[in-house]
Structures are given as C-alpha cells and as structure tokens.
Design an enzyme around this catalytic site. Structure first.
Site, PDB file in Angstrom:
ATOM      1  N   ILE A 189      16.358  45.025  73.773  1.00  0.00           N
ATOM      2  CA  ILE A 189      16.944  45.954  72.802  1.00  0.00           C
ATOM      3  C   ILE A 189      16.844  47.393  73.331  1.00  0.00           C
ATOM      4  O   ILE A 189      17.834  48.144  73.318  1.00  0.00           O
ATOM      5  CB  ILE A 189      16.272  45.800  71.418  1.00  0.00           C
ATOM      6  CG1 ILE A 189      16.618  44.414  70.838  1.00  0.00           C
ATOM      7  CG2 ILE A 189      16.714  46.902  70.459  1.00  0.00           C
ATOM      8  CD1 ILE A 189      16.011  44.094  69.488  1.00  0.00           C
ATOM      9  N   HIS A 452      42.770  30.814  88.329  1.00  0.00           N
ATOM     10  CA  HIS A 452      42.768  31.965  89.217  1.00  0.00           C
ATOM     11  C   HIS A 452      43.737  33.001  88.664  1.00  0.00           C
ATOM     12  O   HIS A 452      44.816  32.630  88.200  1.00  0.00           O
ATOM     13  CB  HIS A 452      43.220  31.540  90.610  1.00  0.00           C
ATOM     14  CG  HIS A 452      43.289  32.686  91.575  1.00  0.00           C
ATOM     15  ND1 HIS A 452      42.162  33.276  92.093  1.00  0.00           N
ATOM     16  CD2 HIS A 452      44.356  33.348  92.095  1.00  0.00           C
ATOM     17  CE1 HIS A 452      42.534  34.257  92.905  1.00  0.00           C
ATOM     18  NE2 HIS A 452      43.858  34.324  92.923  1.00  0.00           N
TER      19      HIS A 452
HETATM   20  P1  FAD Z   1      18.233  38.318  59.813  1.00  0.00           P
HETATM   21  O1  FAD Z   1      19.515  38.568  60.470  1.00  0.00           O
HETATM   22  O2  FAD Z   1      17.117  39.272  60.049  1.00  0.00           O
HETATM   23  O3  FAD Z   1      18.554  38.239  58.266  1.00  0.00           O
HETATM   24  C1  FAD Z   1      17.550  38.110  57.310  1.00  0.00           C
HETATM   25  C2  FAD Z   1      18.080  38.629  55.989  1.00  0.00           C
HETATM   26  O4  FAD Z   1      17.172  38.256  54.960  1.00  0.00           O
HETATM   27  C3  FAD Z   1      18.208  40.139  55.917  1.00  0.00           C
HETATM   28  O5  FAD Z   1      19.517  40.488  55.559  1.00  0.00           O
HETATM   29  C4  FAD Z   1      17.207  40.553  54.844  1.00  0.00           C
HETATM   30  O6  FAD Z   1      17.658  41.644  54.062  1.00  0.00           O
HETATM   31  C5  FAD Z   1      17.132  39.297  53.999  1.00  0.00           C
HETATM   32  N1  FAD Z   1      15.897  39.127  53.239  1.00  0.00           N
HETATM   33  C6  FAD Z   1      14.628  39.172  53.712  1.00  0.00           C
HETATM   34  N2  FAD Z   1      13.756  38.906  52.723  1.00  0.00           N
HETATM   35  C7  FAD Z   1      14.484  38.705  51.601  1.00  0.00           C
HETATM   36  C8  FAD Z   1      14.151  38.396  50.260  1.00  0.00           C
HETATM   37  N3  FAD Z   1      12.890  38.245  49.865  1.00  0.00           N
HETATM   38  N4  FAD Z   1      15.148  38.279  49.370  1.00  0.00           N
HETATM   39  C9  FAD Z   1      16.447  38.437  49.741  1.00  0.00           C
HETATM   40  N5  FAD Z   1      16.812  38.727  51.000  1.00  0.00           N
HETATM   41  C10 FAD Z   1      15.845  38.839  51.927  1.00  0.00           C
HETATM   42  N6  FAD Z   1      20.778  38.498  68.746  1.00  0.00           N
HETATM   43  C11 FAD Z   1      21.708  37.900  69.519  1.00  0.00           C
HETATM   44  O7  FAD Z   1      21.834  36.671  69.493  1.00  0.00           O
HETATM   45  N7  FAD Z   1      22.547  38.632  70.324  1.00  0.00           N
HETATM   46  C12 FAD Z   1      22.467  39.979  70.387  1.00  0.00           C
HETATM   47  O8  FAD Z   1      23.226  40.616  71.124  1.00  0.00           O
HETATM   48  C13 FAD Z   1      21.504  40.639  69.578  1.00  0.00           C
HETATM   49  N8  FAD Z   1      21.409  41.971  69.589  1.00  0.00           N
HETATM   50  C14 FAD Z   1      20.513  42.578  68.764  1.00  0.00           C
HETATM   51  C15 FAD Z   1      20.441  43.964  68.780  1.00  0.00           C
HETATM   52  C16 FAD Z   1      19.546  44.627  67.965  1.00  0.00           C
HETATM   53  C17 FAD Z   1      19.502  46.141  67.980  1.00  0.00           C
HETATM   54  C18 FAD Z   1      18.696  43.879  67.095  1.00  0.00           C
HETATM   55  C19 FAD Z   1      17.721  44.574  66.196  1.00  0.00           C
HETATM   56  C20 FAD Z   1      18.748  42.494  67.079  1.00  0.00           C
HETATM   57  C21 FAD Z   1      19.654  41.837  67.916  1.00  0.00           C
HETATM   58  N9  FAD Z   1      19.737  40.436  67.945  1.00  0.00           N
HETATM   59  C22 FAD Z   1      20.664  39.837  68.758  1.00  0.00           C
HETATM   60  C23 FAD Z   1      18.826  39.588  67.164  1.00  0.00           C
HETATM   61  C24 FAD Z   1      19.533  39.066  65.903  1.00  0.00           C
HETATM   62  O9  FAD Z   1      19.957  40.155  65.128  1.00  0.00           O
HETATM   63  C25 FAD Z   1      18.600  38.169  65.115  1.00  0.00           C
HETATM   64  O10 FAD Z   1      18.109  37.153  65.956  1.00  0.00           O
HETATM   65  C26 FAD Z   1      19.309  37.524  63.947  1.00  0.00           C
HETATM   66  O11 FAD Z   1      19.850  38.491  63.073  1.00  0.00           O
HETATM   67  C27 FAD Z   1      18.351  36.620  63.173  1.00  0.00           C
HETATM   68  O12 FAD Z   1      19.026  36.041  62.104  1.00  0.00           O
HETATM   69  P2  FAD Z   1      18.254  35.562  60.795  1.00  0.00           P
HETATM   70  O13 FAD Z   1      19.301  34.988  59.914  1.00  0.00           O
HETATM   71  O14 FAD Z   1      17.093  34.743  61.167  1.00  0.00           O
HETATM   72  O15 FAD Z   1      17.641  36.883  60.143  1.00  0.00           O
END
Ligand code: FAD
Length: 474
Positions: A189, A452
């Site tokens: 990152i 190609h």
């Molecule tokens: P998240 O996307 O984190 O979603 C979790 C959600 O749960 C959030 O919206 C949060 O608000 C919600 N939540 C939490 N607790 C509660 C609750 N109690 N009640 C209601 N809602 C709740 N990954 C890649 O594969 N490729 C990339 O190029 C890449 N680039 C990235 C760049 C950056 C700058 C960052 C920070 C991350 C990047 N990632 C990338 C990682 C990727 O964003 C995460 O792996 C992915 O978003 C994980 O998905 P998830 O569904 O597990 O959780």
C-alpha cells in the site's frame, strides 16, 4: 425500531459481504446485509479502486510531462498542471458510481441493505444503530456471515490526525499536493501510493523496518521497482524504525533510528503510515457471539468452509486472515452463500493471485522457486524479458526492465508458480491464475496459440524458455 427476521444476515458490505449477499439472494435465501459506512467497503470506497484511480491519473500526468520536451513525435506545448481537488472529484465520482452500482445489485437481486452498525446480542440476533447511536432495527437470523473487514494499523506513538499523520484513507483524499511526504512502511500500500505521489511530483522518503522494501518478493522481482525508485529520486531507508513525530508550525518532524540505533530526523509536510491492516474484530459483539480467534488472537478462526466455532456463523475476507485481498474475500463470500444454500463447497484454491500496482507492477501466482523447493519440489525455471516482446516495446513496457518467470515441477512439468514484473503486467494475471487453477503443464501453454502482438506472448515465451526452447530469447 424495526423488527426484521431473515435466513442470512451479512455484516459488512465490502467485496466479501456484498458478494455473499448477492449470491445468497440469487440462491433464493431471504438475505439482509448491514453496512455502517458505504456499500463497497474498504476496496471500493477507500482502497483498491480509489488508489488505482489516483495511480492512473499520476501515470497520465507523468506521461504528459514526458512529452513536454517532445517524445514519440508528440509534444505538449506549455505547462502540464494538476488540480488536486478536481482529481479527487474525478476519483470520488468513480467511487460513487461503484457504491450506487453495489446498492443496485443488492436490491436487484433481492438482498435488503440496512444502513447502520450491527451489534450482536447473541449468535443469532443483533441490533442496528445509525451513526448517532439510535437503534433502528433488531434482526434475528438463521445464519450469519461476518465480513467486517479491516482497518489501517495505527502506530501508538504517532496516531492518525489525517492532517499531518495520515493513513491510506487520508492519502486518497489529498485536496492539496504536499511537497514532501514520508511513507512509513514499504509494503504494497505504501509503495503503490508512494510511486503515484512521486509521479505527481511529491518528494518521497520511504522508511522501512526490514532489510528490504516489498520484502515478500525475492530480490530479482524487487529489482526493477528498486531501480525505478532510485531513478526517480525516491529516498528508501531500510532497517530503519520510525520513532515519533512532532508538529512544528505547518510541518511535521519525523524521527527514526537506523540499524545501528542512531537517531535521525527530517521535516515533512505529511507522514503517511502504512504499516499494515488489522481485522475489525472489535465493537460488534464478538464476545456475545462466543466466536473464537486464531492462535495469535488476531483473526477470527475458521475452517476450510469459513465456518467459525459457532454453528451457522461464518466469517470471510480480511476478518479471517491473509491474504487480505478483495478477490479472496469475494470468492469466500460466494462460497459461503452456496454452502448455506446446501451446496458442497470448500475454500481450496490452487493459488490466489497477488498484484502490486507500483511502477513497475508486480504479479505473483503460486510458488516461486524457493517456496517450491521448501515444499520439497525439484523445479525448472524459465524467465523471459519484456524487452524481447514487440507489444511491450510499442507500449514502452520494457523500459522498467520487467520479465515473466515460470516455475514448474521438473518431473511432470506441472506449472507451480508464475511471477511477473513490468509495466502493464497486472492484466496478464488472469492467464497466469487460469494456468495454475487448471493444473496446466508447460506443454499446455506451449501448445496454446497466443495472439500477436500482445504481452501475453511473453508468458508463452517464458514457458518455452522453461522448456529450453524460447524463440525470441537466447
Ligand atoms: P472490507 O472491504 O473492509 O469491508 C468491511 C465492511 O464492513 C466495511 O464497509 C465496514 O464499514 C463494514 N462494517 C464493519 N463492522 C461493521 C458493523 N459492525 N456493522 C456494519 N458494518 C460494518 N485488495 C486487492 O485485492 N487489490 C488491491 O489492489 C487492493 N488495494 C488496496 C489499496 C488500499 C489503499 C487498501 C487500504 C486496501 C487495498 N486492498 C486491495 C485490500 C482490500 O481493500 C481488502 O482486502 C478488501 O476490501 C477486504 O474485503 P472485506 O469484504 O473483507 O472487508
């Protein structure tokens, strides 16, 4: 307060949760998804997508500037400038479209989105509160899919204020471009954002505690990136540990120690801390649900079907461990929805591709030579340079000194891993992962006609090289 009951309750609408909810609804399950922030999660709102938008804009800016002195017969007369607030608006517009798109897909498939924060009272019931803490819904469910994701790790001695000490979230919302930034942590990152900011003209210093930046990759894969950073005057300080910050006027003094314990400091406009992410295991009632964490007490512990220790409660995505990647979260979300609907599924991919969108890009799929040998494999390895690929030359993708490398089992030629570094190689990852997931032999790829002129031909050639008879490389 509304009373809701459903068959599947998904918590968190990131790429794990929203995919799980869409799939569950497609399978006819009565599905509710609760999201406290914006549908799309880290990935769409403050991660993958906004970072790639800024990376793309930075590439364009750099490219336009390269034409100021005339290049390729194309010349930009006059200045090339950046209006950061417009760039951020453009990025926000993409994020907004995706957020609305996810909401539309949830609705269109019949999954109900409840906007608020879930807090569980026990394994099967939760309250949902709005951002002011008002209870808006009480939900009881048969099955739970936890997908609460992760957040940036904060260094206790330099907490985020998002003005001087910023997280990746703050770095994606810079309304003004600073002159000088320190990036703490040379992981993917920090390096992706660091490269993009450098292209936009920001002076960058990377402080990394380990011996190397991008240390999950071997030296050969890292080298083209290290060369780019050096050529572009990015200061990389390895074996250095950040120690603290002091805000002085409108600037921030960062101090760190080097490998000999000597203290150093410098003045920056901002310090971007990218030292990793931690799973969101707190604040939603994990104790009330009785869910166990893994042996390190970090991630929620699950089996190969993403089942937690509690019956009918599943967990997916960043919440359950590495690799913390969006496509892994989505694949697990889809699988869990299918398991709940009665299908027999297991999370057992041959490999999960990983891409770093630095300059140049780095892609890894499966094992590299050392990893394969550590598993007791006897391997053959072939490497093909992008400089020998016609399409790469027309795209100037060879300039960063990239290559594609293939690792295969010596005895039966099964491909065990593919690594690539170079401009635009991210788009080749689909071919790589397909080869691994299909259990391809070198001969399968060798016998496949690649179009190609495309950079995919360099994958074909890397395979031929592994077999000892590449056409366009000695
Ligand atoms: P998240 O996307 O984190 O979603 C979790 C959600 O749960 C959030 O919206 C949060 O608000 C919600 N939540 C939490 N607790 C509660 C609750 N109690 N009640 C209601 N809602 C709740 N990954 C890649 O594969 N490729 C990339 O190029 C890449 N680039 C990235 C760049 C950056 C700058 C960052 C920070 C991350 C990047 N990632 C990338 C990682 C990727 O964003 C995460 O792996 C992915 O978003 C994980 O998905 P998830 O569904 O597990 O959780």
């Amino acid at each position: 307060m509304e009373q809701i009951s459903c068959q599947v309750l998904v918590v968190g609408a990131g790429p794990g949760g929203y995919v799980a909810a869409i799939r569950a609804a497609q399978l006819g399950l009565d599905t509710v998804i609760v999201e406290g922030d914006k549908a799309g999660g880290t990935c769409l709102i403050r991660g993958c997508i906004p970072s790639k938008a800024i990376i793309h804009a930075a590439e364009k800016f750099e490219s336009l500037k390269s034409h100021q002195e005339g290049h390729m017969g194309l010349k930009v007369d006059g200045s090339v400038s950046i209006e950061m607030s417009d760039l951020i608006d453009w990025k926000n517009n993409i994020v907004e479209k995706l957020n609305k798109g996810v909401e539309g897909l949830l609705k269109g498939n019949g999954a109900r989105l409840v906007k608020g924060w879930a807090h569980f009272l026990d394994g099967k019931t939760c309250n949902v509160t709005d951002s002011n803490g008002n209870k808006i819904a009480h939900i009881s469910t048969e099955n739970v899919i936890l997908a609460t994701g992760s957040e940036p790790i904060e260094l206790p001695f330099m907490p985020y204020d998002e003005k001087y000490v910023i997280s990746s979230t703050g770095a994606l919302d810079l309304e003004e471009l600073p002159e000088k930034i320190a990036v703490i942590g040379g992981g993917y990152i920090g390096l992706e954002l660091g490269c993009a900011l450098r292209k936009l003209g920001v002076e960058i210093t990377v402080i990394e505690g380990l011996e190397n930046i991008a240390s999950i990759f071997d030296g050969e894969l890292r080298r083209p990136l290290e060369r780019w950073l050096k050529k572009n005057s990015v200061k990389v300080l390895t074996n250095c540990m950040a120690k603290g910050v002091e805000i002085i006027g409108n600037e921030v003094k960062l101090s760190w120690t080097n490998v000999d314990g000597e203290e150093n400091s410098d003045i920056f406009d901002k310090v971007l801390v990218t030292v990793g992410r931690k799973p969101n295991t707190q604040g939603w009632g994990i104790e009330e649900m009785g869910i166990k964490l893994d042996k390190d007490g970090r991630f929620v512990s699950v089996d190969s079907q993403c089942r937690t220790n509690m019956r009918g409660i599943y967990a997916i995505g960043d919440l359950i461990g590495e690799p913390m990647l969006a496509h892994k979260a989505s694949a697990q979300g889809e699988m869990v929805a299918e398991i709940i609907s009665g299908e027999k599924r297991d999370f057992n991919p041959v490999a999960i591709p990983a891409i770093v969108f630095t300059e140049p890009e780095i892609v890894t799929v499966g094992m590299d030579q050392l990893e394969a040998e550590a598993e007791g494999e006897e391997v053959i390895v072939g490497k093909f340079p992008l400089a020998a690929n016609g399409r790469a030359l027309t795209l100037e993708a060879e300039k960063t000194g990239g290559f594609i490398r293939v690792v295969a089992r010596k005895s039966d030629h099964v491909i065990l891993g593919i690594q690539a570094v170079g401009s635009h190689v991210a788009e080749l990852s689909g071919a790589f992962i397909l080869a691994l997931e299909m259990g391809s032999l070198l001969e399968d790829i060798a016998g496949t006609i690649h179009a190609h002129p495309t950079m995919t031909e360099s994958f074909h050639e890397a395979v031929l090289k592994t077999l000892g008879h590449a056409i366009h490389s000695l």
